[in-house]
Write a protein that holds these residues in place. Structure first.
Motif, PDB file in Angstrom:
ATOM      1  N   VAL A 116       6.695   5.897  18.920  1.00 31.76           N
ATOM      2  CA  VAL A 116       6.589   4.435  18.837  1.00 31.76           C
ATOM      3  C   VAL A 116       5.492   4.039  17.854  1.00 31.76           C
ATOM      4  O   VAL A 116       5.668   3.129  17.035  1.00 31.76           O
ATOM      5  CB  VAL A 116       6.306   3.830  20.229  1.00 31.76           C
ATOM      6  N   ALA A 117       4.350   4.728  17.926  1.00 27.62           N
ATOM      7  CA  ALA A 117       3.251   4.417  17.010  1.00 27.62           C
ATOM      8  C   ALA A 117       3.663   4.639  15.561  1.00 27.62           C
ATOM      9  O   ALA A 117       3.345   3.832  14.676  1.00 27.62           O
ATOM     10  CB  ALA A 117       2.030   5.265  17.350  1.00 27.62           C
ATOM     11  N   SER A 118       4.366   5.733  15.300  1.00 26.03           N
ATOM     12  CA  SER A 118       4.815   6.025  13.937  1.00 26.03           C
ATOM     13  C   SER A 118       5.771   4.950  13.436  1.00 26.03           C
ATOM     14  O   SER A 118       5.675   4.500  12.280  1.00 26.03           O
ATOM     15  CB  SER A 118       5.490   7.395  13.882  1.00 26.03           C
ATOM     16  N   TYR A 119       6.680   4.519  14.306  1.00 30.57           N
ATOM     17  CA  TYR A 119       7.651   3.485  13.921  1.00 30.57           C
ATOM     18  C   TYR A 119       6.946   2.155  13.637  1.00 30.57           C
ATOM     19  O   TYR A 119       7.175   1.524  12.594  1.00 30.57           O
ATOM     20  CB  TYR A 119       8.668   3.317  15.052  1.00 30.57           C
ATOM     21  N   ILE A 120       6.068   1.745  14.561  1.00 32.41           N
ATOM     22  CA  ILE A 120       5.353   0.475  14.389  1.00 32.41           C
ATOM     23  C   ILE A 120       4.509   0.502  13.102  1.00 32.41           C
ATOM     24  O   ILE A 120       4.527  -0.431  12.309  1.00 32.41           O
ATOM     25  CB  ILE A 120       4.447   0.206  15.610  1.00 32.41           C
ATOM     26  N   HIS A 121       3.777   1.593  12.932  1.00 32.75           N
ATOM     27  CA  HIS A 121       2.875   1.711  11.781  1.00 32.75           C
ATOM     28  C   HIS A 121       3.653   1.624  10.469  1.00 32.75           C
ATOM     29  O   HIS A 121       3.236   0.941   9.518  1.00 32.75           O
ATOM     30  CB  HIS A 121       2.118   3.045  11.869  1.00 32.75           C
ATOM     31  N   HIS A 122       4.789   2.286  10.411  1.00 31.13           N
ATOM     32  CA  HIS A 122       5.568   2.320   9.172  1.00 31.13           C
ATOM     33  C   HIS A 122       6.311   1.018   8.917  1.00 31.13           C
ATOM     34  O   HIS A 122       6.408   0.550   7.779  1.00 31.13           O
ATOM     35  CB  HIS A 122       6.562   3.479   9.224  1.00 31.13           C
ATOM     36  N   GLU A 123       6.816   0.393   9.978  1.00 29.26           N
ATOM     37  CA  GLU A 123       7.692  -0.758   9.795  1.00 29.26           C
ATOM     38  C   GLU A 123       6.953  -2.070   9.552  1.00 29.26           C
ATOM     39  O   GLU A 123       7.352  -2.858   8.700  1.00 29.26           O
ATOM     40  CB  GLU A 123       8.613  -0.901  11.019  1.00 29.26           C
ATOM     41  N   PHE A 124       5.880  -2.326  10.282  1.00 32.22           N
ATOM     42  CA  PHE A 124       5.254  -3.640  10.109  1.00 32.22           C
ATOM     43  C   PHE A 124       3.753  -3.685  10.397  1.00 32.22           C
ATOM     44  O   PHE A 124       3.099  -4.679  10.119  1.00 32.22           O
ATOM     45  CB  PHE A 124       5.942  -4.703  10.978  1.00 32.22           C
ATOM     46  N   TYR A 125       3.166  -2.633  10.927  1.00 28.04           N
ATOM     47  CA  TYR A 125       1.758  -2.698  11.326  1.00 28.04           C
ATOM     48  C   TYR A 125       0.798  -2.462  10.168  1.00 28.04           C
ATOM     49  O   TYR A 125      -0.171  -3.199   9.989  1.00 28.04           O
ATOM     50  CB  TYR A 125       1.495  -1.677  12.431  1.00 28.04           C
ATOM     51  N   SER A 126       1.041  -1.443   9.379  1.00 26.45           N
ATOM     52  CA  SER A 126       0.076  -1.015   8.373  1.00 26.45           C
ATOM     53  C   SER A 126       0.011  -1.974   7.193  1.00 26.45           C
ATOM     54  O   SER A 126       0.895  -2.809   6.982  1.00 26.45           O
ATOM     55  CB  SER A 126       0.446   0.384   7.864  1.00 26.45           C
ATOM     56  N   GLU A 127      -1.030  -1.805   6.404  1.00 28.66           N
ATOM     57  CA  GLU A 127      -1.183  -2.616   5.195  1.00 28.66           C
ATOM     58  C   GLU A 127      -0.022  -2.386   4.245  1.00 28.66           C
ATOM     59  O   GLU A 127       0.516  -3.331   3.652  1.00 28.66           O
ATOM     60  CB  GLU A 127      -2.505  -2.277   4.506  1.00 28.66           C
ATOM     61  N   ALA A 128       0.373  -1.125   4.079  1.00 29.30           N
ATOM     62  CA  ALA A 128       1.491  -0.823   3.186  1.00 29.30           C
ATOM     63  C   ALA A 128       2.766  -1.501   3.669  1.00 29.30           C
ATOM     64  O   ALA A 128       3.560  -2.015   2.864  1.00 29.30           O
ATOM     65  CB  ALA A 128       1.690   0.692   3.102  1.00 29.30           C
ATOM     66  N   ALA A 129       2.982  -1.510   4.987  1.00 27.96           N
ATOM     67  CA  ALA A 129       4.175  -2.163   5.526  1.00 27.96           C
ATOM     68  C   ALA A 129       4.124  -3.664   5.276  1.00 27.96           C
ATOM     69  O   ALA A 129       5.134  -4.287   4.928  1.00 27.96           O
ATOM     70  CB  ALA A 129       4.291  -1.875   7.026  1.00 27.96           C
ATOM     71  N   GLN A 130       2.955  -4.254   5.460  1.00 31.74           N
ATOM     72  CA  GLN A 130       2.822  -5.688   5.216  1.00 31.74           C
ATOM     73  C   GLN A 130       3.126  -6.038   3.766  1.00 31.74           C
ATOM     74  O   GLN A 130       3.821  -7.014   3.479  1.00 31.74           O
ATOM     75  CB  GLN A 130       1.401  -6.136   5.575  1.00 31.74           C
ATOM     76  N   ILE A 131       2.595  -5.243   2.846  1.00 28.37           N
ATOM     77  CA  ILE A 131       2.840  -5.503   1.429  1.00 28.37           C
ATOM     78  C   ILE A 131       4.310  -5.296   1.092  1.00 28.37           C
ATOM     79  O   ILE A 131       4.905  -6.042   0.311  1.00 28.37           O
ATOM     80  CB  ILE A 131       1.942  -4.583   0.574  1.00 28.37           C
ATOM     81  N   ARG A 132       4.908  -4.273   1.697  1.00 31.41           N
ATOM     82  CA  ARG A 132       6.322  -3.987   1.427  1.00 31.41           C
ATOM     83  C   ARG A 132       7.228  -5.097   1.956  1.00 31.41           C
ATOM     84  O   ARG A 132       8.190  -5.493   1.291  1.00 31.41           O
ATOM     85  CB  ARG A 132       6.690  -2.648   2.076  1.00 31.41           C
ATOM     86  N   ARG A 133       6.892  -5.612   3.125  1.00 28.55           N
ATOM     87  CA  ARG A 133       7.754  -6.628   3.731  1.00 28.55           C
ATOM     88  C   ARG A 133       7.517  -8.016   3.130  1.00 28.55           C
ATOM     89  O   ARG A 133       8.448  -8.790   2.976  1.00 28.55           O
ATOM     90  CB  ARG A 133       7.506  -6.676   5.251  1.00 28.55           C
ATOM     91  N   ARG A 134       6.265  -8.325   2.827  1.00 23.47           N
ATOM     92  CA  ARG A 134       5.942  -9.630   2.247  1.00 23.47           C
ATOM     93  C   ARG A 134       4.992  -9.423   1.072  1.00 23.47           C
ATOM     94  O   ARG A 134       3.769  -9.559   1.216  1.00 23.47           O
ATOM     95  CB  ARG A 134       5.306 -10.545   3.298  1.00 23.47           C
ATOM     96  N   PRO A 135       5.528  -9.057  -0.091  1.00 22.66           N
ATOM     97  CA  PRO A 135       4.658  -8.774  -1.239  1.00 22.66           C
ATOM     98  C   PRO A 135       3.788  -9.981  -1.580  1.00 22.66           C
ATOM     99  O   PRO A 135       4.299 -11.096  -1.753  1.00 22.66           O
ATOM    100  CB  PRO A 135       5.662  -8.487  -2.375  1.00 22.66           C
ATOM    101  N   PRO A 136       2.481  -9.812  -1.663  1.00 21.48           N
ATOM    102  CA  PRO A 136       1.607 -10.925  -2.034  1.00 21.48           C
ATOM    103  C   PRO A 136       1.932 -11.419  -3.440  1.00 21.48           C
ATOM    104  O   PRO A 136       2.342 -10.652  -4.306  1.00 21.48           O
ATOM    105  CB  PRO A 136       0.199 -10.316  -1.968  1.00 21.48           C
ATOM    106  N   ARG A 137       1.755 -12.692  -3.664  1.00 23.66           N
ATOM    107  CA  ARG A 137       1.972 -13.284  -4.972  1.00 23.66           C
ATOM    108  C   ARG A 137       0.695 -13.974  -5.436  1.00 23.66           C
ATOM    109  O   ARG A 137      -0.074 -14.483  -4.642  1.00 23.66           O
ATOM    110  CB  ARG A 137       3.111 -14.318  -4.903  1.00 23.66           C
TER     111      ARG A 137
END
Length: 802
Positions: A116-137
């Motif tokens: 569960v931790a691996s899934y959460i971290h990769h999908e939306f928790y981590s900084e990389a996931a945040q940038i991937r899902r909502r790229p800053p402009r």
């Protein structure tokens, strides 16, 4: 489950969160906060293969979605905050294993918790996931307050001569054996380091000046000239004290700041308060007259002092005076509203009535000085030019508009911004006022990143000036390079950037960045308990500021410009006052003399500027040190990690109620509650390393008859645990810490660019950090690299919501 908040902007270390907790969420936070052991984080298998991710996704959908939402966005009925942060997978797995699901924490443990931790971290928790899902402009932003001040100062300077700067210090002094300027009566010519003279009844002494002649003590005239170097933007108080008649011109030869030519009876002290823009050399002329009197002549004296922002009154030091004459400077006095700093750097995002009124006031103020100073000067220079149909006025106004808009004007723009007003308004002054108002209020001036229609070299030059100077391109050499279209060559851009980095405006901006990174930008005054620290006063703090400033300048502008020296150098700059208060480690090294001197080497008490008393005393209470303040500073600023705001404000335990405890023991007692440990397990672990330094920044080995325990630890972004004992070991660790390097690089980028670093590419932070490391941690090279990236990369800014 509750995790640390992740700021979608890496430098936004504090997120304002409205905690609408449900009872179950309060209980959940307390349970999670109880997890303080780091051991499990290093023993959990951090699997991230497809099978593990699939298992984690299935468990999350079955057991977590109801409270946390399908994408970790939160649920207003259960847990409203998003699952974002910078904990490692191991730390998340430990939290889940101990606490989730709330109804039955034993239901998701071991491999399931890791999945569960691996899934959460990769999908939306981590900084990389945040940038991937909502790229800053990049956000379309207006000029910040400081950028407006700098831009108007350079718009004014556009019409003056190019200034030049040398390493000489002090003011040029010409002493005449007469009551007025008369070259035949010139007796002394020299550079005076400071203006602080008690001539008494004997008059100026020629003894220290080669070829000087004796001066009649009853009648003489002294003319001091040069410039005042202003290191930072803010409100200054300039003070002249004298028993003689004098005048002080400041900012321009035609701007009289103090007129005591006709001596005021009984008044010998004159003060003027001005807002001065940092990184500028302000022309100064001080003229003193001692006249023969029929009555008894009083002793003659004169001094020139100042009060810097947050400082104390002092004679202006020689390092801030230069004997060279500089062109006039325009210091905007209009009051500007504060800019948004919620993302860790100033942003020009607020568009409101206050901003609109302040920019109008700034435009009017600039128009007034354009009418009174710039246009008369311009007419004198162009007195032989043809002036049919008011061509001189039109040319003057077109130069204002083209400089403000950072581009050459086409025929339509000339008609729209200049010609129509000159045609309609017959009075020159009124035409200048209207054009200045129309230009300075225009989005073409206020929004510098509206640059798609600019020629390439103008766009690049404008971005260089905005990044390095917070200003517009007005320097003659840079304008020439833009006009000749030379900036399309990347090598030329690098050459220009290196030239600009050594300019006083960039030096001022760099100083401001370092003060912000060390969390000292907002300090006003530092006071301590008089009984505990009887000699800790405003004069001592002023010396600490001077010492800290000198250390920053020494490191940044040394040949290596090595960032690691800020964390590891084993000496500092000292004064006699600092040596008296802080002891042997602050004594001057052999051969040192003067007001500010290099100290002796001491690797325990001097750890870069981490252990500098200015920083240590600011991050402390009135009587005691504060491991919490120091730990928060380290975590947010130096290591670039995210901390959630506390649930409620609290006061530290009164040491008088716990006389047998050390500061470390009191902090551990107060923050031991489970609701505190979610953050304080990180904060305290680094803050305790500073416990050898008391509330005034003095080194100590004992507290309350107990040895100081300065041991600490830190868990990196990748899950490794670093341990250290004291600031020396901490500083040495930080010098090699990728987390620290990345924090410095990201903070520097966002300070100079005022945009999120991820908006310029998802991998830019890693690439720029690697480049910084490869350069030998050269700070000036980092700044040049940032300027090159901004100048050469096309990033379309998004409109700012009004």
């Amino acid at each position: 489950m509750t995790f640390f908040h992740f700021n979608p902007r890496p430098q936004s270390k504090v997120l304002p969160v409205d905690f609408a907790w449900k009872p179950r969420c309060q209980r959940m936070l307390c349970i999670i906060a109880a997890v303080t052991s780091f051991a499990l984080c290093q023993t959990i298998a951090l699997a991230d293969d497809d099978e593990t991710m699939a298992i984690g996704a299935k468990i999350y959908q079955e057991k977590c979605v109801m409270c946390h939402g399908g994408e970790g966005q939160g649920n207003q009925d259960y847990y409203p905050d998003p699952l974002t942060g910078d904990n490692t997978v191991g730390e998340l797995a430990e939290l889940i294993s101990e606490t989730m699901p709330e109804e039955d924490p034993d239901e998701c443990v071991a491999e399931d918790a890791v999945a569960v931790a691996s899934y959460i971290h990769h999908e939306f928790y981590s900084e990389a996931a945040q940038i991937r899902r909502r790229p800053p402009r990049a956000v379309l932003a207006r000029l910040t307050g400081n950028q407006l001040r700098q831009s108007l100062a350079d718009l004014y300077a556009r019409f003056g001569d190019a200034g030049w700067r040398d390493d000489k210090q002090g003011l040029s002094g010409r002493y005449y054996n007469n009551s007025h300027w008369d070259d035949k009566k010139l007796s002394i010519e020299r550079v005076d380091p400071t203006i602080d003279f008690d001539f008494g009844l004997k008059g100026p002494s020629p003894e220290d000046s080669e070829g000087a002649k004796k001066i009649d003590p009853e009648e003489y005239f002294i003319y001091w000239s040069g410039s005042l170097r202003v290191p930072e933007s803010g409100r200054y108080e300039l003070i002249v004290k004298s028993s003689c008649s004098f005048t002080l011109d400041f900012g321009s030869r035609d701007r009289e700041l103090i007129d005591n030519h006709v001596q005021s009876a009984g008044k010998e002290e004159f003060r003027r308060s001005l807002f001065l823009t940092g990184g500028r050399d302000y022309p100064i002329e001080l003229q003193l007259r001692q006249r023969k009197r029929k009555t008894e002549q009083p002793p003659a004296y004169i001094s020139f002092s100042w009060v810097r922002p947050g400082g104390v009154e002092e004679i202006v030091p020689a390092k801030y005076l230069a004997p060279s004459n500089q062109p006039p400077v325009f210091p905007l006095q209009a009051k500007l509203p504060p800019d948004d700093r919620s993302y860790g750097y100033e942003r020009g995002t607020a568009i409101n009535r206050s901003w609109d009124e302040s920019t109008t006031a700034a435009a009017v103020e600039f128009a007034d000085v354009a009418i009174a100073e710039l246009y008369p000067q311009y007419k004198r220079r162009h007195k032989k030019d043809p002036n049919e149909n008011r061509q001189v006025l039109r040319k003057f106004l077109k130069e204002i508009v083209s400089t403000a808009f950072r581009r050459p004007l086409d025929s339509e723009m000339e008609k729209h911004f200049v010609d129509r007003f000159v045609d309609e308004i017959k009075d020159d002054a009124e035409a200048i006022r209207i054009v200045c108002l129309y230009t300075i209020k225009s989005p073409r001036f206020l929004y510098p990143l509206l640059d798609k229609d600019r020629p390439d070299s103008y766009r690049i030059g404008s971005r260089l000036a905005l990044t390095l100077f917070d200003s517009l391109p007005a320097d003659p050499l840079l304008r020439k390079e833009m006009e000749k279209d030379q900036l399309k060559n990347p090598k030329k851009v690098t050459e220009v950037a290196w030239r600009m980095v050594d300019d006083t405006r960039c030096r001022s901006k760099t100083r401001q960045f370092l003060y912000e990174w060390f969390d000292l930008a907002q300090i006003d005054e530092i006071t301590k308990d008089k009984e505990t620290y009887p000699n800790f006063d405003a004069a001592l703090v002023a010396d600490l500021r001077e010492s800290f400033d000198a250390m920053l300048e020494e490191v940044v502008y040394s040949e290596s410009s090595d960032f690691r020296l800020l964390l590891q150098s084993d000496w500092s700059f000292t004064t006699e006052r600092l040596a008296s208060f802080y002891g042997d480690a602050w004594k001057p090294a052999d051969g040192q003399s003067g007001r500010l001197m290099r100290s002796v080497h001491d690797p325990i008490r001097h750890v870069g500027v981490l252990s500098h008393p200015l920083l240590m005393s600011e991050l402390a209470y009135h009587r005691t040190s504060s491991p919490v303040h120091r730990g928060v500073f380290m975590t947010r600023h130096v290591l670039g990690r995210v901390l959630r705001p506390p649930n409620a404000a609290f006061s530290p335990l009164n040491p008088d109620l716990h006389p047998g405890l050390t500061t470390r023991e009191r902090v551990a007692l107060q923050t031991g509650e489970v609701s505190c440990q979610v953050c304080h397990s990180k904060i305290n672990a680094v803050g305790f390393a500073f416990e050898n330094f008391d509330a005034a920044g003095r080194y100590r080995e004992m507290e309350n008859d107990k040895p100081i325990d300065a041991s600490g630890s830190y868990i990196t972004r990748t899950g490794e645990t670093a341990t250290f004992d004291g600031v020396r070991e901490l500083g040495d660790y930080l010098a090699g810490s990728p987390d620290c390097h990345r924090s410095f690089v990201e903070a520097a980028f966002e300070h100079f660019v005022k945009q999120p670093i991820a908006a310029f590419g998802p991998n830019l932070s890693d690439e720029l950090t690697q480049s910084f490391q490869n350069s030998g941690f050269n700070i000036r090279q980092l700044i040049v690299s940032i300027a090159e990236i901004v100048a050469n990369q096309s990033v379309a800014p998004e409109p700012t919501p009004s």
